[in-house]
Write an enzyme that holds these catalytic residues in place. Structure first.
Site, short mmCIF file in Angstrom:
data_model
loop_
_atom_site.label_atom_id
_atom_site.label_comp_id
_atom_site.label_asym_id
_atom_site.label_seq_id
_atom_site.Cartn_x
_atom_site.Cartn_y
_atom_site.Cartn_z
N LYS A 128 0.82 -1.22 0.00
CA LYS A 128 0.00 0.00 0.00
C LYS A 128 0.86 1.27 0.00
CE LYS A 128 -4.57 -0.98 1.97
NZ LYS A 128 -5.50 -0.64 3.05
N LYS A 209 -6.36 -10.00 -4.85
CA LYS A 209 -7.37 -10.11 -3.79
C LYS A 209 -8.55 -9.18 -4.05
CE LYS A 209 -7.15 -7.71 0.16
NZ LYS A 209 -7.82 -7.29 1.38
N LYS A 212 -12.24 -3.92 -1.00
CA LYS A 212 -13.35 -2.98 -1.10
C LYS A 212 -12.93 -1.62 -1.62
CE LYS A 212 -13.84 -2.71 3.83
NZ LYS A 212 -12.58 -2.15 4.35
P1 ATP Z 1 -9.32 -2.03 1.90
O1 ATP Z 1 -9.49 -2.33 0.44
O2 ATP Z 1 -9.94 -0.72 2.33
O3 ATP Z 1 -7.92 -2.22 2.40
P2 ATP Z 1 -10.31 -4.65 2.57
O4 ATP Z 1 -11.36 -5.04 1.57
O5 ATP Z 1 -8.97 -5.29 2.42
O6 ATP Z 1 -10.22 -3.09 2.66
P3 ATP Z 1 -10.50 -4.65 5.50
O7 ATP Z 1 -11.40 -3.67 6.14
O8 ATP Z 1 -9.04 -4.35 5.49
O9 ATP Z 1 -10.97 -4.96 4.00
O10 ATP Z 1 -10.71 -6.09 6.14
C1 ATP Z 1 -11.82 -6.54 6.87
C2 ATP Z 1 -11.71 -8.06 6.99
O11 ATP Z 1 -11.97 -8.67 5.72
C3 ATP Z 1 -10.32 -8.55 7.40
O12 ATP Z 1 -10.44 -9.61 8.31
C4 ATP Z 1 -9.71 -9.04 6.12
O13 ATP Z 1 -8.74 -10.05 6.31
C5 ATP Z 1 -10.93 -9.60 5.41
N1 ATP Z 1 -10.77 -9.59 3.95
C6 ATP Z 1 -10.53 -8.49 3.18
N2 ATP Z 1 -10.49 -8.84 1.88
C7 ATP Z 1 -10.66 -10.19 1.84
C8 ATP Z 1 -10.69 -11.15 0.76
N3 ATP Z 1 -10.54 -10.78 -0.50
N4 ATP Z 1 -10.90 -12.44 1.08
C9 ATP Z 1 -11.07 -12.84 2.36
N5 ATP Z 1 -11.04 -11.98 3.41
C10 ATP Z 1 -10.84 -10.67 3.16
#
Ligand code: ATP
Ligand code: LTN
Length: 344
Positions: A128, A209, A212
């Site tokens: 990041k 991955k 969001k």
């Molecule tokens: P951002 O894109 O803003 O970094 P993110 O989608 O990675 O957000 P987080 O808020 O960082 O989401 O994570 C919330 C939870 O969702 C964490 O436990 C993270 O491990 C899980 N998570 C995020 N993306 C995935 C994915 N693609 N598959 C499985 N678990 C996920």
């Protein structure tokens, strides 16, 4: 799925539960199916057997730029979404990280426990931060705050997706280091990472991955997507030219199909290999998967709209959660400060 009756009040913690669960999610954008299958689904299930603390980590979200108005909106939408998927404030404490100042305070003590070398090895920072001079310092120290989130509540289990494994290992190391140096203060937490669904991939780029805050919305299924949108995204999901359904994890040629089977497996609890045997082509697999997703997501969307129609009650519920969390967090912080020789 258990849906909460509107704005029920918190109940006193059940003293018989010895498992204490804590996890957090950033209000950075609308949550995706990756968030749900990797973590949130287990947040809901853990409520049956544990004392649960779930926090909206707004302090973590501001490690990258956020528009203040949009951040507020995302925070309230996320709170409504967590209630809509079944987080039940009779059984769990749901709160906003920045409303409990002990998080930032223990975060500083954790920054004074972790080393520069350890933080430099965090892969999420490397990805990041991209070595830019304009990367915020807080993105670098982010894992110290995450450790504080966890350790403040004497957490025993942390349900997260696979991308958080390294941060969690660091939180465990910091708890052990602090306890060895200053005396027993923190429980050492265990990760809870699902066997199927720990890493849901982007539908358009299945080697990346699902995330969001990714700009490419067509590769993400958001938990608020309409039935049409879900069906369209699944139909257009990248597969391969072979048109043979089998599960072959680790094979980059089959990454798209592996991802669809993983999503189906995580959603239904079936083994992706068994699901694969039921299909002879991608079309029927995609149709059935889209229907299963729509069945899960449809009730969530309408519940969010209902919950957001009364923000005053929603905010009051979150404040109640923050007060309940603070009562526990303040004790741990006091113990940690005293252990370090800070006069409280
Ligand atoms: P951002 O894109 O803003 O970094 P993110 O989608 O990675 O957000 P987080 O808020 O960082 O989401 O994570 C919330 C939870 O969702 C964490 O436990 C993270 O491990 C899980 N998570 C995020 N993306 C995935 C994915 N693609 N598959 C499985 N678990 C996920
Ligand atoms: N870093 C996590 C969010 C997070 C978290 C936590 C998860 C912040 N504090 C405590 C589990 C426990 C993420 O980016 N997904």
């Amino acid at each position: 799925m258990r849906i909460l009756s509107k704005f029920s009040n918190y109940r006193i913690w059940d003293m018989t539960k010895t498992k204490r669960v804590l996890s957090g999610i950033q209000p950075s954008a609308t949550p995706t199916l990756g968030n749900y299958l990797g973590a949130l689904k287990f947040w809901v299930e853990d409520q049956d057997e544990a004392d649960c603390y779930y926090l909206i980590v707004d302090l973590h979200a501001i490690t990258v730029d956020q528009s203040p108005e949009v951040l507020k909106e995302h925070t309230l939408n996320l709170a409504a979404l967590l209630l809509a998927i079944g987080i039940d404030t009779k059984r769990s404490t749901l709160f906003i990280q920045s409303q409990v100042p002990e998080h930032a305070q223990l975060g500083w003590l954790m920054e004074s426990t972790v080393t520069f070398g350890e933080l430099s090895r965090m892969t999420q920072f490397k990805e990041k931060g991209k070595g830019s001079n304009t990367t915020r310092a807080s993105l670098f120290t982010y894992p110290a705050l995450m450790a504080a989130d966890i350790l403040l509540y004497q957490t025993t289990h942390v349900p997260v997706g696979e991308d958080q494994k390294q941060h969690l290992e660091l939180a465990r190391d910091l708890a052990l280091r602090f306890n060895n140096r200053y005396g027993d203060t923190f429980k050492v937490p265990e990760p809870e990472i699902p066997k199927v669904g720990a890493r849901i991939m982007d539908l358009q780029d299945p080697l990346r991955k699902m995330s969001k805050s990714s700009k490419a919305a067509s590769g993400n299924i958001y938990l608020t997507d309409t039935a049409d949108s879900v069906s369209r995204k699944i139909k257009r999901a990248v597969t391969d030219a072979e048109n043979k359904v089998y599960f072959d994890p680790g094979n980059p040629q089959k990454a798209g199909v592996n991802n669809l089977l993983t999503i189906f497996g995580a959603l239904t609890g079936d083994d992706p290999r068994d699901i694969a045997e039921r299909y002879s082509g991608y079309g029927a697999l995609k149709d059935d998967l889209a229907n299963a997703l729509v069945d899960t997501l449809n009730p969530i969307r309408s519940r969010i709209v209902e919950l957001r129609s009364d923000d005053t009650s929603l905010i009051a519920l979150l404040r109640e959660g923050s007060a309940k969390a603070q009562a526990i967090a303040s004790k741990t912080l006091r113990n940690a400060k005293e252990a370090m020789g800070l006069i409280s």
